[in-house]
Motif scaffolding. Structure first.
Motif, mmCIF file in Angstrom:
data_model
loop_
_atom_site.group_PDB
_atom_site.id
_atom_site.type_symbol
_atom_site.label_atom_id
_atom_site.label_comp_id
_atom_site.label_asym_id
_atom_site.label_seq_id
_atom_site.Cartn_x
_atom_site.Cartn_y
_atom_site.Cartn_z
ATOM 1 N N ILE A 1 0.863 -1.268 0.063
ATOM 2 C CA ILE A 1 -0.016 -0.093 0.229
ATOM 3 C C ILE A 1 0.908 1.399 -0.019
ATOM 4 C CG2 ILE A 1 -1.729 1.309 1.108
ATOM 5 C CD1 ILE A 1 -3.024 -1.234 2.342
ATOM 6 N N TRP A 2 1.953 1.172 0.961
ATOM 7 C CA TRP A 2 2.840 2.357 0.797
ATOM 8 C C TRP A 2 3.583 2.670 -0.611
ATOM 9 C CZ3 TRP A 2 4.717 4.852 5.410
ATOM 10 C CH2 TRP A 2 5.652 5.764 5.423
ATOM 11 N N ILE A 3 3.910 1.694 -1.383
ATOM 12 C CA ILE A 3 4.478 1.932 -2.665
ATOM 13 C C ILE A 3 3.264 2.504 -3.520
ATOM 14 C CG2 ILE A 3 5.616 0.928 -4.514
ATOM 15 C CD1 ILE A 3 7.016 -0.961 -2.557
ATOM 16 N N ALA A 4 2.215 1.810 -3.514
ATOM 17 C CA ALA A 4 1.180 2.065 -4.202
ATOM 18 C C ALA A 4 0.990 3.544 -4.195
ATOM 19 C CB ALA A 4 0.003 1.405 -4.067
ATOM 20 N N LEU A 5 0.679 4.044 -2.818
ATOM 21 C CA LEU A 5 0.473 5.409 -2.452
ATOM 22 C C LEU A 5 1.374 6.444 -3.002
ATOM 23 C CD1 LEU A 5 -1.222 5.034 1.080
ATOM 24 C CD2 LEU A 5 -2.562 5.860 -0.925
ATOM 25 N N PHE A 6 2.453 6.082 -3.060
ATOM 26 C CA PHE A 6 3.497 7.022 -3.456
ATOM 27 C C PHE A 6 3.463 7.294 -4.962
ATOM 28 C CE2 PHE A 6 5.745 6.952 0.339
ATOM 29 C CZ PHE A 6 6.772 8.064 0.518
ATOM 30 N N PHE A 7 3.301 6.330 -5.771
ATOM 31 C CA PHE A 7 3.238 6.218 -7.075
ATOM 32 C C PHE A 7 1.736 7.031 -7.505
ATOM 33 C CE2 PHE A 7 1.123 4.668 -11.073
ATOM 34 C CZ PHE A 7 2.050 4.908 -12.171
ATOM 35 N N LEU A 8 0.936 6.590 -6.799
ATOM 36 C CA LEU A 8 -0.425 7.366 -7.206
ATOM 37 C C LEU A 8 -0.378 9.006 -6.978
ATOM 38 C CD1 LEU A 8 -2.960 4.510 -6.195
ATOM 39 C CD2 LEU A 8 -2.533 5.385 -8.277
ATOM 40 N N SER A 9 0.218 9.251 -5.788
ATOM 41 C CA SER A 9 0.380 10.577 -5.331
ATOM 42 C C SER A 9 1.091 11.224 -6.419
ATOM 43 C CB SER A 9 0.739 10.431 -3.708
ATOM 44 O OG SER A 9 0.107 10.016 -3.180
ATOM 45 N N TYR A 10 2.220 10.630 -6.723
ATOM 46 C CA TYR A 10 3.071 11.207 -7.696
ATOM 47 C C TYR A 10 2.350 11.552 -9.063
ATOM 48 C CZ TYR A 10 6.282 11.588 -11.740
ATOM 49 O OH TYR A 10 7.014 12.011 -12.873
ATOM 50 N N LYS A 11 1.554 10.894 -9.489
ATOM 51 C CA LYS A 11 0.668 10.862 -10.585
ATOM 52 C C LYS A 11 -0.356 12.095 -10.461
ATOM 53 C CE LYS A 11 1.122 9.329 -13.964
ATOM 54 N NZ LYS A 11 2.025 9.492 -15.063
ATOM 55 N N ILE A 12 -0.875 12.146 -9.305
ATOM 56 C CA ILE A 12 -1.835 13.275 -8.935
ATOM 57 C C ILE A 12 -1.235 14.451 -9.121
ATOM 58 C CG2 ILE A 12 -3.296 14.242 -6.942
ATOM 59 C CD1 ILE A 12 -4.104 11.333 -6.221
ATOM 60 N N ILE A 13 -0.068 14.460 -8.606
ATOM 61 C CA ILE A 13 0.723 16.033 -8.370
ATOM 62 C C ILE A 13 1.228 16.233 -9.798
ATOM 63 C CG2 ILE A 13 3.123 17.262 -7.837
ATOM 64 C CD1 ILE A 13 2.945 15.437 -5.008
ATOM 65 N N GLN A 14 1.592 15.326 -10.681
ATOM 66 C CA GLN A 14 2.004 15.309 -11.979
ATOM 67 C C GLN A 14 0.955 15.937 -12.758
ATOM 68 O OE1 GLN A 14 2.900 11.913 -14.482
ATOM 69 N NE2 GLN A 14 4.512 12.971 -14.910
ATOM 70 N N ILE A 15 -0.205 15.490 -12.740
ATOM 71 C CA ILE A 15 -1.584 15.692 -13.743
ATOM 72 C C ILE A 15 -1.941 17.200 -13.192
ATOM 73 C CG2 ILE A 15 -3.987 15.154 -13.988
ATOM 74 C CD1 ILE A 15 -3.226 12.333 -13.753
ATOM 75 N N ASN A 16 -2.038 17.617 -12.044
ATOM 76 C CA ASN A 16 -2.494 18.705 -11.416
ATOM 77 C C ASN A 16 -1.670 19.661 -11.321
ATOM 78 O OD1 ASN A 16 -5.536 18.278 -10.901
ATOM 79 N ND2 ASN A 16 -4.469 16.417 -10.309
ATOM 80 N N ASN A 17 -0.427 19.837 -12.246
ATOM 81 C CA ASN A 17 0.947 20.512 -11.990
ATOM 82 C C ASN A 17 0.579 21.920 -11.775
ATOM 83 O OD1 ASN A 17 3.850 20.696 -12.143
ATOM 84 N ND2 ASN A 17 3.654 21.412 -14.287
ATOM 85 N N ASN A 18 -0.485 22.549 -12.050
ATOM 86 C CA ASN A 18 -0.657 24.003 -11.818
ATOM 87 C C ASN A 18 -1.970 24.446 -11.105
ATOM 88 O OD1 ASN A 18 1.819 24.807 -13.296
ATOM 89 N ND2 ASN A 18 0.707 24.221 -15.207
#
Length: 456
Positions: free
Chosen positions: A40-57
Motif C-alpha cells: 500500500i505504501w508503494i502504491a500510494l507513493f506512485f499514485l500521489s506522484y501521478k496526482i501531483i504530475q497531472i495537477n501541476n498548476n
C-alpha cells in the motif's frame, strides 16, 4: 451538467483509489502485516506522484486532496506506533495538576494509584519500555497533550482525535507558509505538495500522531519570517519549534552567515552581529520561558537521564553507527554504543561548524540547503532514526534542489521489517537496502551537482 475533462476524471479516479488505500491502511492493517504495509505504501507513493504530475498548476485541487486524505484518519487508532499512549498519559497528568517530567508511569501503575482515567490501558498501550522512562517531550508538545486531555480526559479515541486535529491544523499552517515561502523564493508552488501529499507524512504524522508536524510548521513559519526580514519573530517561531522537539537546536549555528554576510557587501559585522546576538538571545529566552513552569532540580536530572539513554542505549534503523557497532564487535567483542554515543555527537557538531563557516549560506535557499545537509548528517550518525524523523529534512528539501529526502521517505518503510520478529529484531539487510538508496542519491546530489557545492 458539469463536464469533467480527461485529466479531471483521472484525478478523481486516482483520488478515490488513494482514499480507499488510506482507509484500508488506517482501519485494517497491522504493522506485522508487512507485505500489505509495503504494498500500500508503494502504491500510494506512485499514485500521489501521478496526482501531483497531472495537477501541476492546480494547487487548490491538490490542497483539497491533501486535506481529504488526512480526514480519512480522523477516528483511527494509530497502527504503526504506540507513542501516542504516552502523549495522552502526559497530557492527563498535566490536566490533573502533576508535572509529567517528575514521575514514571510504571511507578504509578505498581502503586495502583494513578490519578488519571484509563491509566492501565494507557500503560499497556505505551509498553513497558516507554513506561519505565521519564518523558522527554518538550513543553509545546506537552501543551498539545494537555489540550487533548481538556477535551477528552476519559476517552483514548477522543484524545487521539484531538491530537490528530492539532496535527492537521499544523499541516495546514505548513502548507500556507510553505507556499508563501516558495512564492517569495520564485520557486514552483507545486513543490510544497512533496510534503503535503507525501504518503509518509500523511501516515506517520497524521495517522500515527507524531508531532514532527507541529515542529515542521514552526520551522517553515520561522524561515518565511526570516526571509521577509522579521528576524525577531522568526526567532520566536524557531524557539517554539525547539519546544516541540529539541532537534531544531542543531540549526542554530547555520544562521551565522545569514546575519553576518551580505550577498553584495561581504561581511557586515556592524549591523549583522547585534542582530545575530539578538536572534540567538530571543531563541534561548523563549525556549527557557516555555520550560519555566516545569523547571526543578529533579526535572534536570530526569531529562538528562532520558536524553543520555537516547544516545547511549537505544538503537534502531541506524546507518553509520551499525557499521561502527559491527567493527566494535570484531575488535573488542561487545557493543560499543556507549562510547560511540559520546563521540558521534561531537562529529555531528564538527560537521555543523564546517557547514557554518566553510559553506556559503547567505541566501535563504543556501541556508535551507545547509539545514538539509546538517540534519541528514546528524541522522546518518545517530544510533536511533525512527521513520517519522525524516519529516524534517523532507519538509526543508522542497525549498532546495535536493530530492534525496523524498526517496528516503519512500524506503524508510523498510525499517518496519523489525516487527516481523516477535522479539523486535531488525533485518539489517533491509536497513542496508534503505541506506543504499539514500546514500546513493545523497552522494549524487551533494557531490555531483555543480550548482550548489558542499563547501565554497
Amino acid at each position: 451538467m458539469l463536464q469533467l475533462s480527461k485529466y479531471q476524471k483521472i484525478t478523481v479516479g486516482l483520488t478515490i483509489i488513494c482514499a480507499v488505500l488510506y482507509g484500508v491502511f488506517a482501519y485494517t492493517i497491522e504493522r506485522t502485516n508487512l507485505l500489505a504495509v509495503i504494498s500500500i505504501w508503494i502504491a500510494l507513493f506512485f499514485l500521489s506522484y501521478k496526482i501531483i504530475q497531472i495537477n501541476n498548476n492546480n494547487w487548490k485541487t491538490l490542497a483539497i486532496i491533501g486535506l481529504l486524505f488526512r480526514v480519512i484518519f480522523i477516528v483511527a487508532v494509530p497502527n504503526l506506533s504506540q507513542d501516542f499512549y504516552r502523549f495522552i498519559w502526559d497530557g492527563r497528568m498535566l490536566f490533573e495538576g502533576f508535572n509529567p517530567y517528575l514521575s514514571l508511569p510504571e511507578v504509578w501503575i505498581a502503586q495502583g494509584n494513578a490519578p488519571i482515567a484509563q491509566a492501565q490501558e494507557l500503560y499497556i498501550g505505551m509498553g513497558q519500555l516507554n513506561g519505565s522512562h521519564y518523558t522527554n517531550y518538550p513543553p509545546i508538545s506537552q501543551l498539545c497533550y494537555f489540550i487533548a486531555a481538556i477535551f477528552a480526559h476519559k476517552s483514548i479515541l477522543g484524545s487521539a482525535i484531538v491530537l490528530r486535529t492539532l496535527i492537521i491544523l499544523a499541516d495546514i499552517g505548513t502548507f500556507f507558509f510553505g507556499k508563501k515561502l516558495l512564492e517569495a523564493l520564485s520557486l514552483p508552488k507545486k513543490q510544497i505538495f512533496w510534503y503535503i501529499l507525501n504518503p509518509f507524512i500523511i501516515i506517520e504524522l497524521t495517522g500515527n500522531l507524531h508531532f514532527e508536524a507541529v515542529m515542521v510548521f514552526f520551522i517553515i513559519w520561522s524561515l518565511y519570517l526570516l526571509h521577509k526580514g522579521y528576524w525577531y519573530w522568526a526567532a520566536i517561531a524557531l524557539a517554539l519549534s525547539v519546544s516541540v522537539k529539541l532537534i531544531p537546536l542543531l540549526f542554530l549555528p547555520l544562521f551565522f552567515q545569514k546575519f553576518i554576510r551580505n550577498e553584495h557587501k561581504g561581511f557586515d559585522i556592524k549591523t549583522g552581529l547585534p542582530r545575530l546576538i539578538g536572534f540567538y538571545s530571543i531563541v534561548i529566552t523563549t525556549v527557557l520561558i516555555t520550560f519555566a513552569p516545569f523547571l526543578s532540580e529533579a526535572f534536570f536530572a530526569n531529562f538528562k537521564r532520558t536524553i543520555t539513554l537516547w544516545f547511549q542505549t537505544f538503537e534502531f534503523n541506524a546507518s553509520i553507527f551499525f557499521i561502527i557497532r559491527w567493527i566494535g564487535y570484531q575488535i573488542v567483542g561487545w557493543n560499543v554504543i556507549e562510547t560511540a554515543g559520546k563521540i558521534l555527537p561531537l562529529v555531528t557538531i564538527t560537521i555543523l561548524l564546517a557547514l557554518t563557516f566553510l559553506r556559503k549560506n547567505i541566501s535563504t535557499v543556501q541556508l535551507i540547503s545547509a539545514m538539509v545537509i546538517g540534519i541528514c548528517c546528524y541522522y546518518f550518525l545517530s544510533t536511533t532514526v525512527h521513520p517519522w524523523y525524516i519529516a524534517v529534512p523532507l519538509s526543508l528539501c522542497v525549498f532546495t534542489m535536493y530530492r534525496f529526502p523524498i526517496a528516503w521517505s519512500l524506503v524508510v518503510i523498510l525499517s518496519y521489517t523489525a516487527y516481523l520478529d516477535p522479539n523486535f529484531k531488525e533485518n539489517l539487510w533491509m536497513v542496508g537496502l534503505e541506506y543504499l538508496v539514500v546514500f546513493s542519491m545523497f552522494t549524487i546530489e551533494i557531490f555531483r551537482r555543480k550548482a550548489q557545492p558542499l563547501f565554497t
